[in-house]
Design an enzyme around this catalytic site. Structure first.
Site: not given
Length: 258
Positions: A11-12, A90, A142, A155, A157
């Site tokens: 996810g860069a 990420n 998160s 999300y 979980a």
């Protein structure tokens, strides 16, 4: 050929991932992974990474794509004469909906990308870290892994699952000089928060600016995190001097989970 450690960041191209790439560029050779090769290529060009930045396009939510991606990573390791020593998981996705409107497909999609994909990448790359006698794995979780937010069951979980295997693997690898940690950002000024604000706007009629302010108020500091703040924490965790920190869920939320 650079002697800098090889760091893979998923996810860069945007948000936290791009900020991590910027933070690691001075001291690492970068492998930048994400779905949009054009965005990644621009990121690589703009970084001016002194040890090099290599672009790898992949949808990590697809098992077949992950297998091809890992083969590509292995090929790059051979070309560069180095193994991945730093892995920053990420890439992720969010979903907000009441329980009744959270479908099986939503649940499966979030677990595939947020929990399973990081595990598969970690499982593939840990042997090389062990063989090299050193490694750093950082999972971007998160605050939703640490507390409850309404309308985020799937999300939350998936991020809690990510945190669970982070802790287990940290203990398993503790004697191998490989650390495994999770950072848990609160609401951060990224595309995910922009999408959340638009969703609030659509469902409540509030302006997008008011929605962003409502999300910022979750933090006692009354503001969103910046991607650079999160990246600074990750950059510290991958330093050699952070070797005693493993199995941790490090919240960066302005005191929200205090």
């Amino acid at each position: 050929m650079s002697n800098a450690p090889l760091a893979l960041i998923t996810g860069a191209g945007r948000g936290i991932g791009r900020a991590v790439a910027e933070a690691l560029a001075p001291n690492h050779t970068l492998l930048l992974a994400g779905r949009d090769r054009d965005v990644l290529a621009r990121t690589a060009a703009e970084l001016g990474a002194p040890h090099g930045a290599h672009v790898l396009g992949v949808d990590l939510g697809e098992p077949a794509a992950r297998r091809s991606f890992l083969s590509e990573v292995t090929g790059l390791e051979g070309q560069l004469g180095a193994r991945v020593q730093v892995l920053v998981n990420n890439a992720g996705a969010a979903h907000s909906a009441p329980l009744a409107r959270t479908g099986d497909d939503d649940w499966a999609r979030l677990f595939e990308l947020n929990c399973t994909a990081p595990f598969v990448l970690t499982r593939a790359l840990v042997p090389g870290m062990i063989a090299g006698g050193w490694g750093r794995i950082v999972n971007v979780a998160s605050t939703a892994a640490l507390k409850g937010y309404a309308y985020t069951a799937a999300y939350s979980a998936s991020k809690a699952g990510l945190l669970g295997w982070t802790r287990a693997l940290a203990v398993e690898l503790a004697a191998k000089e490989v650390t495994v940690n999770a950072v848990c950002p609160g609401f951060t000024d990224t595309d995910i928060v922009a999408d959340a604000a638009r969703n609030i706007q659509a469902t409540t009629g509030r302006s997008e600016d008011d929605a962003r302010k409502a999300l910022a108020r979750f933090s006692p500091q009354g503001r969103l995190r910046s991607p650079a703040e999160v990246a600074d924490l990750i950059a510290w965790l991958v330093r050699p001097g952070a070797g005693g920190v493993t199995g941790q869920a490090l919240a960066i939320d302005g005191g929200e989970t205090a």
